[in-house]
Each structure stands twice: as C-alpha cells, then as structure tokens.
Design a protein around this motif. Structure first.
Motif, PDB file in Angstrom:
ATOM      1  N   ARG A 145      27.920  -2.577  61.382  1.00 39.86           N
ATOM      2  CA  ARG A 145      29.340  -2.799  60.972  1.00 39.86           C
ATOM      3  C   ARG A 145      29.734  -4.165  60.169  1.00 39.86           C
ATOM      4  NH1 ARG A 145      34.945  -1.768  64.453  1.00 39.86           N
ATOM      5  NH2 ARG A 145      36.383  -1.867  62.708  1.00 39.86           N
ATOM      6  N   CYS A 146      29.342  -5.076  61.209  1.00 40.56           N
ATOM      7  CA  CYS A 146      29.663  -6.455  60.628  1.00 40.56           C
ATOM      8  C   CYS A 146      28.666  -6.972  59.593  1.00 40.56           C
ATOM      9  CB  CYS A 146      29.228  -7.389  62.027  1.00 40.56           C
ATOM     10  SG  CYS A 146      30.231  -7.292  63.278  1.00 40.56           S
ATOM     11  N   ALA A 147      27.371  -6.402  59.310  1.00 42.09           N
ATOM     12  CA  ALA A 147      26.693  -6.857  58.222  1.00 42.09           C
ATOM     13  C   ALA A 147      27.254  -6.190  57.019  1.00 42.09           C
ATOM     14  CB  ALA A 147      25.150  -6.581  58.616  1.00 42.09           C
ATOM     15  N   ARG A 148      27.872  -5.172  57.031  1.00 39.90           N
ATOM     16  CA  ARG A 148      28.213  -4.479  55.744  1.00 39.90           C
ATOM     17  C   ARG A 148      29.715  -5.289  55.113  1.00 39.90           C
ATOM     18  NH1 ARG A 148      27.203   0.763  58.695  1.00 39.90           N
ATOM     19  NH2 ARG A 148      25.268   1.747  58.044  1.00 39.90           N
ATOM     20  N   ILE A 149      30.161  -5.934  56.003  1.00 35.11           N
ATOM     21  CA  ILE A 149      31.554  -6.780  55.549  1.00 35.11           C
ATOM     22  C   ILE A 149      31.247  -7.918  54.647  1.00 35.11           C
ATOM     23  CG2 ILE A 149      33.621  -7.997  56.323  1.00 35.11           C
ATOM     24  CD1 ILE A 149      33.171  -6.426  58.772  1.00 35.11           C
ATOM     25  N   PRO A 150      31.796  -7.695  53.313  1.00 35.95           N
ATOM     26  CA  PRO A 150      31.335  -8.784  52.435  1.00 35.95           C
ATOM     27  C   PRO A 150      31.796 -10.226  52.840  1.00 35.95           C
ATOM     28  CG  PRO A 150      32.532  -7.057  51.272  1.00 35.95           C
ATOM     29  CD  PRO A 150      32.446  -6.700  52.803  1.00 35.95           C
ATOM     30  N   THR A 151      30.962 -11.180  52.653  1.00 34.19           N
ATOM     31  CA  THR A 151      31.266 -12.624  53.000  1.00 34.19           C
ATOM     32  C   THR A 151      30.845 -13.336  51.953  1.00 34.19           C
ATOM     33  OG1 THR A 151      29.217 -12.974  53.974  1.00 34.19           O
ATOM     34  CG2 THR A 151      30.856 -12.277  55.488  1.00 34.19           C
ATOM     35  N   THR A 152      31.267 -14.711  51.822  1.00 33.60           N
ATOM     36  CA  THR A 152      31.046 -15.515  50.505  1.00 33.60           C
ATOM     37  C   THR A 152      30.324 -16.656  50.709  1.00 33.60           C
ATOM     38  OG1 THR A 152      33.230 -16.526  50.775  1.00 33.60           O
ATOM     39  CG2 THR A 152      33.164 -14.599  49.358  1.00 33.60           C
ATOM     40  N   HIS A 153      30.134 -17.130  52.244  1.00 32.61           N
ATOM     41  CA  HIS A 153      29.508 -18.180  52.356  1.00 32.61           C
ATOM     42  C   HIS A 153      28.065 -17.791  53.096  1.00 32.61           C
ATOM     43  CE1 HIS A 153      33.087 -20.801  51.556  1.00 32.61           C
ATOM     44  NE2 HIS A 153      33.793 -19.801  51.893  1.00 32.61           N
ATOM     45  N   PRO A 154      27.116 -18.107  52.426  1.00 33.88           N
ATOM     46  CA  PRO A 154      25.834 -17.722  53.239  1.00 33.88           C
ATOM     47  C   PRO A 154      25.493 -18.745  54.422  1.00 33.88           C
ATOM     48  CG  PRO A 154      25.517 -19.107  51.200  1.00 33.88           C
ATOM     49  CD  PRO A 154      26.892 -18.758  51.192  1.00 33.88           C
ATOM     50  N   THR A 155      25.951 -19.882  54.336  1.00 28.93           N
ATOM     51  CA  THR A 155      25.687 -20.666  55.719  1.00 28.93           C
ATOM     52  C   THR A 155      26.810 -21.411  56.246  1.00 28.93           C
ATOM     53  OG1 THR A 155      25.280 -22.626  54.144  1.00 28.93           O
ATOM     54  CG2 THR A 155      23.288 -21.384  54.924  1.00 28.93           C
ATOM     55  N   VAL A 156      27.006 -21.345  57.820  1.00 24.89           N
ATOM     56  CA  VAL A 156      28.313 -21.794  58.214  1.00 24.89           C
ATOM     57  C   VAL A 156      27.785 -21.722  59.682  1.00 24.89           C
ATOM     58  CG1 VAL A 156      29.980 -20.473  57.057  1.00 24.89           C
ATOM     59  CG2 VAL A 156      29.114 -19.572  59.186  1.00 24.89           C
ATOM     60  N   SER A 157      28.565 -22.845  60.200  1.00 26.45           N
ATOM     61  CA  SER A 157      28.204 -23.273  61.678  1.00 26.45           C
ATOM     62  C   SER A 157      28.268 -22.078  62.522  1.00 26.45           C
ATOM     63  CB  SER A 157      29.304 -24.303  62.318  1.00 26.45           C
ATOM     64  OG  SER A 157      30.435 -23.593  62.436  1.00 26.45           O
ATOM     65  N   ARG A 158      27.111 -21.956  63.656  1.00 25.64           N
ATOM     66  CA  ARG A 158      27.157 -20.850  64.532  1.00 25.64           C
ATOM     67  C   ARG A 158      27.986 -21.013  65.650  1.00 25.64           C
ATOM     68  NH1 ARG A 158      24.331 -21.760  60.114  1.00 25.64           N
ATOM     69  NH2 ARG A 158      22.814 -20.402  59.710  1.00 25.64           N
ATOM     70  N   LEU A 159      28.490 -19.828  66.275  1.00 27.34           N
ATOM     71  CA  LEU A 159      29.146 -19.825  67.464  1.00 27.34           C
ATOM     72  C   LEU A 159      27.841 -19.896  68.587  1.00 27.34           C
ATOM     73  CD1 LEU A 159      31.908 -17.238  67.174  1.00 27.34           C
ATOM     74  CD2 LEU A 159      32.456 -19.447  67.478  1.00 27.34           C
ATOM     75  N   ARG A 160      27.972 -20.834  69.623  1.00 27.08           N
ATOM     76  CA  ARG A 160      27.058 -20.886  70.575  1.00 27.08           C
ATOM     77  C   ARG A 160      27.490 -19.884  71.638  1.00 27.08           C
ATOM     78  NH1 ARG A 160      23.474 -22.039  67.450  1.00 27.08           N
ATOM     79  NH2 ARG A 160      23.455 -24.147  66.397  1.00 27.08           N
ATOM     80  N   ASP A 161      26.645 -18.948  71.977  1.00 30.00           N
ATOM     81  CA  ASP A 161      27.031 -18.007  73.016  1.00 30.00           C
ATOM     82  C   ASP A 161      26.092 -17.926  74.102  1.00 30.00           C
ATOM     83  OD1 ASP A 161      24.597 -16.158  72.090  1.00 30.00           O
ATOM     84  OD2 ASP A 161      25.973 -16.043  70.166  1.00 30.00           O
TER      85      ASP A 161
END
Length: 232
Positions: A216-232
């Motif tokens: 579901r998340c992967a199908r949502i369009p985004t425009t920024h290929p690289t951003v900072s990651r949330l550390r979980d």
C-alpha cells in the motif's frame, strides 16, 4: 491559546491534514507528526514573543513550513522506507521458522503406505528454500536502508521489491501450513508436524500483514527518491 478550540487551531488543522494524507507504521508516523507539531510550536512561540497574536503567528508558521501537499511526498517516502524495513525485518525473523518446519518434517516418522505426507514434506522443503532466499533479500534490504544508507542512496523502487518479496514469502508460508496440516493428519508422528504447522501459520500471519501494508505504501506516488530515514 487555551481559548482556541482544537478544530479552529491552524496548527492542529495542519497536523490533521498531514495525518490523513500519510500512510505508514503507526509509531513512526506518530513520531513524525509530533516532531512537525513541535517545530511549528517553536516557530509560533518565536513569533508570539515578538508580540504577534497567536492565530496570526500560527498561520504564519504554517505558511513558512509549507502546505501539506508540498510536505506529503517527502514525508510519505520516509514512512514508505520505514514500512519496507518493518517488512524486511518480519521476513528475516520468520523465515527461520519455516526452515525449522522443514527440519521437523524431515525428522517425522514416514513409516506408512500413504504417499501424500511424503509429497507434502517435499513441498515444504522447496518452500523453505523460497523462505531462505526471501530472508537473504530481507537482510540485504535492512543493510541498504540502514548502515549503507549513509553512503549509498536507497533505490526508489526498493520498497515495492520488498513488498513483493514479503508477499512471496507469506504465500510460501501459507502453502507450507496447508502441506504440513495435511501431513500431520496422516503421519504417525503427528504432534511434531502439527507444531510445525502452527509455526508456519504464525509466520504467515505476521509477514502477510506487513507485506500488505508495504504494498500500500509503495504504491503511493512520491517525488523525493532519497530522504532521511526514521530510525526504528
């Protein structure tokens, strides 16, 4: 500020709009919203210290932060990568259980005339191989989006690849569950195979839910290929 209702508060309206637009793991998403709320509150506090009324300061803080439409792509990309990490971790943790099921099936007593249990156990062996490959891919994903992300950009389509890897692994676990259930009914040493069946079923439930969320998340369009990651 206490006299301003939550519904009329520009900051809360802004956070509500972002929350509705974003999809991803609940805890990282809540942390992200809290960080954004804190940033807006700090900006509002700076403006009100200069004598600006709260509502005007809040509207100005929102304008400076950017509209939800401007902020959603980068935030969603971050949440999508976080969900991909969750799915990869689920595969990496549960695949050994399917391999354990293979071992239990191999050690079960096959002294009987029925051929179906043996066939089911062979199927479990092949499905364990699928789980092993998926686990290796999951481990590579965790490395790519973790330590290696400091030096290498995260591939834009990696979350979708992780989603389908998790889906494949969950299907393998479901088929293994059915095969082991059939074998446990016909085998002499049925408690061992029944236990293996329970392990496979639990693994399937965990991975399938995470893979579904990742798709579901992967199908949502985004425009920024690289951003900072949330550390979980």
């Amino acid at each position: 500020m206490n006299a301003i209702s939550r519904q009329a508060d520009p900051i809360e309206d802004y956070i509500a709009a972002l929350t509705a637009a974003l999809h991803g793991p609940a805890r990282p998403k809540a942390r992200m919203m809290e960080e954004i709320r804190d940033g807006l509150a700090d900006t509002v506090a700076a403006h009100t210290r200069d004598g600006m009324p709260y509502r005007r300061a809040a509207h100005r803080a929102v304008r400076e932060f950017g509209t939800p439409d401007e902020l959603v792509p980068s935030c969603q990309r971050e949440l999508t990568i976080t969900q991909a990490r969750h799915t990869a971790r689920a595969v990496a943790l549960t695949a050994p259980f399917l391999i354990a099921c293979w071992y239990l099936a191999q050690t079960a007593d096959h002294d009987q005339t029925w051929q179906l249990p043996h066939t089911a156990q062979l199927l479990a062996v092949h499905l364990a191989g699928v789980a092993t490959v998926a686990a290796l891919l999951a481990a590579a994903t965790l490395a790519t989006t973790g330590t290696l992300a400091r030096w290498l950009p995260t591939p834009h389509r990696l979350p979708l690849a992780v989603a389908w890897t998790g889906t494949t692994a969950s299907v393998a676990m479901a088929v293994a569950t059915l095969a082991l259930a059939t074998a446990s009914v016909l085998a002499t040493n049925w408690p061992l195979l029944a236990f293996a069946c329970v392990l496979a079923a639990a693994s399937h439930a965990m991975v399938a839910a995470s893979a579904r969320a990742c798709r579901r998340c992967a199908r949502i369009p985004t425009t920024h290929p690289t951003v900072s990651r949330l550390r979980d």
